[in-house]
Design a protein around this motif. Structure first.
Motif, PDB file in Angstrom:
ATOM      1  N   LEU A   1       0.858  -1.233   0.042  1.00 39.14           N
ATOM      2  CA  LEU A   1       0.050   0.023  -0.087  1.00 39.14           C
ATOM      3  C   LEU A   1       0.726   1.284  -0.126  1.00 39.14           C
ATOM      4  CD1 LEU A   1      -2.883  -0.957   2.519  1.00 39.14           C
ATOM      5  CD2 LEU A   1      -2.926  -0.816  -0.130  1.00 39.14           C
ATOM      6  N   GLN A   2       2.047   1.365   0.588  1.00 38.98           N
ATOM      7  CA  GLN A   2       2.714   2.546   0.645  1.00 38.98           C
ATOM      8  C   GLN A   2       4.020   2.366  -0.573  1.00 38.98           C
ATOM      9  OE1 GLN A   2       3.871   3.898   4.746  1.00 38.98           O
ATOM     10  NE2 GLN A   2       2.937   2.257   5.475  1.00 38.98           N
ATOM     11  N   ASP A   3       4.542   1.321  -0.860  1.00 38.25           N
ATOM     12  CA  ASP A   3       5.385   1.235  -1.933  1.00 38.25           C
ATOM     13  C   ASP A   3       5.007   1.018  -3.206  1.00 38.25           C
ATOM     14  OD1 ASP A   3       7.420   1.750   0.169  1.00 38.25           O
ATOM     15  OD2 ASP A   3       8.346  -0.186   0.214  1.00 38.25           O
TER      16      ASP A   3
ATOM     17  N   LEU B   1      -5.120   0.245  -7.501  1.00 38.86           N
ATOM     18  CA  LEU B   1      -6.174  -0.434  -6.442  1.00 38.86           C
ATOM     19  C   LEU B   1      -6.812   0.586  -5.627  1.00 38.86           C
ATOM     20  CD1 LEU B   1      -7.226  -3.034  -5.017  1.00 38.86           C
ATOM     21  CD2 LEU B   1      -5.519  -2.575  -3.276  1.00 38.86           C
ATOM     22  N   THR B   2      -8.219   0.684  -5.490  1.00 36.77           N
ATOM     23  CA  THR B   2      -9.238   1.425  -4.735  1.00 36.77           C
ATOM     24  C   THR B   2      -9.286   0.790  -3.622  1.00 36.77           C
ATOM     25  OG1 THR B   2     -11.204   0.879  -5.942  1.00 36.77           O
ATOM     26  CG2 THR B   2      -9.997   2.533  -7.034  1.00 36.77           C
TER      27      THR B   2
ATOM     28  N   LEU C   1     -11.871  -3.765  -0.246  1.00 31.84           N
ATOM     29  CA  LEU C   1     -12.879  -3.982   0.703  1.00 31.84           C
ATOM     30  C   LEU C   1     -13.231  -5.189   1.207  1.00 31.84           C
ATOM     31  CD1 LEU C   1     -14.189  -2.775   3.417  1.00 31.84           C
ATOM     32  CD2 LEU C   1     -15.983  -1.750   1.696  1.00 31.84           C
ATOM     33  N   PRO C   2     -13.917  -6.014   0.223  1.00 36.00           N
ATOM     34  CA  PRO C   2     -14.504  -7.257   0.097  1.00 36.00           C
ATOM     35  C   PRO C   2     -13.284  -8.367   0.721  1.00 36.00           C
ATOM     36  CG  PRO C   2     -15.058  -6.143  -2.084  1.00 36.00           C
ATOM     37  CD  PRO C   2     -14.182  -5.535  -1.669  1.00 36.00           C
ATOM     38  N   GLY C   3     -12.145  -8.240   0.129  1.00 37.65           N
ATOM     39  CA  GLY C   3     -11.166  -9.315   0.730  1.00 37.65           C
ATOM     40  C   GLY C   3     -10.884  -9.023   2.332  1.00 37.65           C
ATOM     41  N   LEU C   4     -10.896  -7.804   2.567  1.00 38.32           N
ATOM     42  CA  LEU C   4     -10.642  -7.463   3.976  1.00 38.32           C
ATOM     43  C   LEU C   4     -11.407  -7.928   4.854  1.00 38.32           C
ATOM     44  CD1 LEU C   4      -9.141  -3.751   3.699  1.00 38.32           C
ATOM     45  CD2 LEU C   4      -7.735  -5.801   4.340  1.00 38.32           C
ATOM     46  N   LEU C   5     -12.817  -7.892   4.522  1.00 40.52           N
ATOM     47  CA  LEU C   5     -13.807  -8.108   5.296  1.00 40.52           C
ATOM     48  C   LEU C   5     -14.017  -9.817   5.489  1.00 40.52           C
ATOM     49  CD1 LEU C   5     -16.591  -5.627   4.068  1.00 40.52           C
ATOM     50  CD2 LEU C   5     -15.348  -5.501   6.149  1.00 40.52           C
TER      51      LEU C   5
ATOM     52  N   ALA D   1      -5.427 -10.947  -3.186  1.00 43.30           N
ATOM     53  CA  ALA D   1      -4.332 -11.202  -4.065  1.00 43.30           C
ATOM     54  C   ALA D   1      -4.898 -11.021  -5.631  1.00 43.30           C
ATOM     55  CB  ALA D   1      -4.065 -12.625  -4.393  1.00 43.30           C
ATOM     56  N   ALA D   2      -6.256 -11.331  -5.841  1.00 39.27           N
ATOM     57  CA  ALA D   2      -6.897 -10.908  -7.158  1.00 39.27           C
ATOM     58  C   ALA D   2      -6.963  -9.292  -7.382  1.00 39.27           C
ATOM     59  CB  ALA D   2      -8.251 -11.522  -7.409  1.00 39.27           C
ATOM     60  N   ALA D   3      -7.402  -8.623  -6.293  1.00 39.62           N
ATOM     61  CA  ALA D   3      -7.619  -7.167  -6.347  1.00 39.62           C
ATOM     62  C   ALA D   3      -6.030  -6.363  -6.530  1.00 39.62           C
ATOM     63  CB  ALA D   3      -8.360  -6.822  -5.121  1.00 39.62           C
TER      64      ALA D   3
END
Length: 576
Positions: free
Chosen positions: A326-328, A390-391, A396-400, A383-385
């Motif tokens: 997310l940062q790099d 990436l937005t 969100l779905p994967g995290l949830l 992994a697919a997202a």
């Protein structure tokens, strides 16, 4: 080796302690800083990489070392609380935790950061955490005890949800060093509160012994194993690529015919085998073993521990690699990174509560199996997202799904592991559970972190070699920089803006591919855990109107969120 509640001294009045709620506040703040410690730090890793001019394999020892120290000494911490009193061990542990935080906040290099965070803080946490549960167990009674444990567990769950936000805010607006400095201010207050308000406790010194040789063997074996797994890319998996140097001394020169990595692997296996033989001997002779291998005859305990190991590997691998991406690659700030990860922590809390309710209808074992499958599905979705553009809504779905699955499986694995264990052995079994979880976390960070670095480096070098628009001199310098820096690679100074953009694009794509590979490997690990969970005997649903031990069941349910923070509760025991 039973980490049980400490009985109060005879001069303590019978009944409820009027200062018990103040004691709870002190304990909760102490649990909070321990639980926040790793979650706050994960979003700060890319910033620390740049500030200390280091590499990801070196920096991952900060978190891995903490898990190893915590895991290796946690059971001993519980034994010391038995021998010398929970309050005393809490105060000593808190003091060490504060000292380690101070060292880490002042660190100017990775060894100093590892000393403060991984070693001194890890030792302090291993003394504090068993003591807090012993303190609550003797301070509260009946339903108040269940409430106290529920607040204890909810605190650790909240740390998972909001730790990344706090770490991101401190890193972005102030400094990552404040992630440690906040502990320096809280710890003295906790120690003073303990001295003024906590009930004294008397230990059982002289009646039990500490298995120091066993602790040294398992700590050395796991340290060497994690070193081999995480440093193979740096020192060479077989052929020596770099000298192992500590304090200016060449412990293993590059000129040696083989790398230090296979040597470390052999020594790790030798130490762990010696640990098994020693503990079996101590168990046969009744000499207070650190780990009672005889408990493995209970199938729920045996396969529950193995499942916990792989669950922790997948969980911590996810928490380690996603902030780097997310940062790099996505180029978020640290605070934006933390905000993006909040849904996973909240989902863990929700999944824990739903999973506890479902145990009454489908049974504990089935909740664990469903949770592991949901966790694997969430990792696949992540992994697919993964891509540079990436937005948040795509993530969100994967995290949830991942968070809910982790809440299901993580919280109920404690119930599985302790289900068949006799009451007098519950403390030992719970200590083993915590140790295995921390070892899994360390292995997960080592293996998945190494995969992230290896895949990123390989993809970056491949991209550089095929980048026809780059002059040969820039390509050569960039390849050398990628070899030494990995995901923390920065384009060489003096690079023109056009070539700089090309290099940044290549690095972003490489980190994206490396993250995807790491997440898929974490999925594979969790799927192994899901398969192993089918070896666990089915635990039938418990009718809510006739619980076998209502107070213990409520306490264990309430403590569920702790698994998400990498801290597993010991089974609360009744006292009086």
């Amino acid at each position: 080796m039973t980490t049980r509640a400490i009985e109060p001294e005879h001069d303590v009045p019978a009944g409820l302690d009027p200062r018990r709620w103040v004691t709870l506040v002190i304990v909760i703040f102490s649990v909070l800083i321990v639980a926040l410690d790793t979650t706050v730090l994960t979003v700060s890793l890319p910033t620390i990489l740049r500030d200390l001019d280091t590499t990801l394999p070196s920096l991952q020892w900060v978190i891995t070392g903490y898990s190893l120290t915590f895991a290796s000494l946690l059971v001993i911490g519980g034994r010391l609380a038995d021998l010398f009193g929970a309050r005393r061990m809490f105060i000593i542990g808190a003091a060490l935790f504060g000292l380690g935080s101070l060292i880490a906040s002042l660190s100017t290099n990775v060894p100093m950061l590892v000393l403060g965070e991984a070693f001194v803080e890890g030792v302090g946490a291993s003394l504090m955490m068993p003591a807090t549960l012993g303190i609550l167990s003797t301070t509260f009674q009946g339903h108040e005890r269940a409430t106290a444990f529920a607040i204890w567990g909810a605190t650790a769950g909240a740390a998972v949800a909001f730790g990344p936000v706090l770490g991101g805010w401190l890193t972005t607006d102030y400094s990552w060093r404040w992630a440690f400095r906040i502990n320096v201010f809280i710890v003295p207050v906790a120690i003073l509160g303990a001295l003024l308000f906590m009930r004294r406790s008397r230990g059982t010194r002289g009646t039990e012994r500490i298995d120091v040789p066993g602790a040294l063997l398992v700590a050395a074996g796991m340290f060497l194993l994690v070193f081999a797994l995480s440093e193979g890319e740096t020192y060479g998996w077989w052929r020596s690529l770099k000298s192992l140097t500590i304090g200016g001394a060449h412990l293993w020169p590059r000129s040696m015919p083989v790398s230090v990595v296979p040597i470390a692997t052999v020594l790790a296996v030798a130490c762990l085998c010696a640990f098994v033989l020693l503990e079996r001997h101590k168990e046969r002779t009744g000499s207070d073993p650190l780990f009672e291998f005889g408990l493995l005859r209970f199938l729920t305990f045996r396969y529950g521990l193995i499942t916990t190991l792989v669950l922790a590997m997948g969980q911590l691998g996810f928490l380690f690699v996603l902030p780097v991406f997310l940062q790099d690659a996505r180029h978020l700030s640290a605070i934006e990174n933390g905000i993006w990860l909040v849904p996973s922590g909240l989902a863990i809390i929700v999944g824990t509560q739903i999973g506890a309710r479902l145990t009454r209808t489908i049974g504990v074992t089935n909740v664990v199996r469903v949770g592991l499958l949901l966790e694997a599905l969430g990792l696949v979705a992540l992994a697919a997202a993964i891509r540079p553009t990436l937005t948040f809504l795509e993530l969100l779905p994967g995290l949830l799904v991942f968070g809910i699955g982790l809440g299901f499986a993580g919280s109920q694995l404690t119930n599985v592991i302790l289900y068949d264990i006799p009451g007098p052995r519950a403390g030992a079994a719970s200590g083993a559970n915590t140790t295995v979880r921390q070892l899994g976390a360390a292995l997960g960070i080592a293996v998945i972190g190494t995969l992230l670095t290896t895949e990123t480096t390989r993809n970056a070098i491949s991209g550089l070699r095929h980048a026809a628009s780059l002059p040969e001199v820039i390509r050569t310098r960039a390849i050398a920089a990628v070899h030494s820096g990995g995901v923390s690679f920065t384009p060489p100074r003096g690079t023109s803006p056009v070539h700089m953009a090309t290099l940044q694009h290549l690095l972003t794509d490489a980190v994206t591919d490396g993250t995807r590979a790491a997440l898929l490997f974490a999925t594979f690990v969790v799927m192994i855990g899901a398969g192993l969970s089918f070896l666990i005997p089915r635990i039938h649903p418990t009718p809510p109107e006739e619980p076998p031990d209502e107070e213990l069941a409520e306490s264990l349910d309430a403590l569920g969120p702790l698994t998400s923070a990498g801290v597993e509760p010991m089974a609360p025991t009744s006292s009086g």
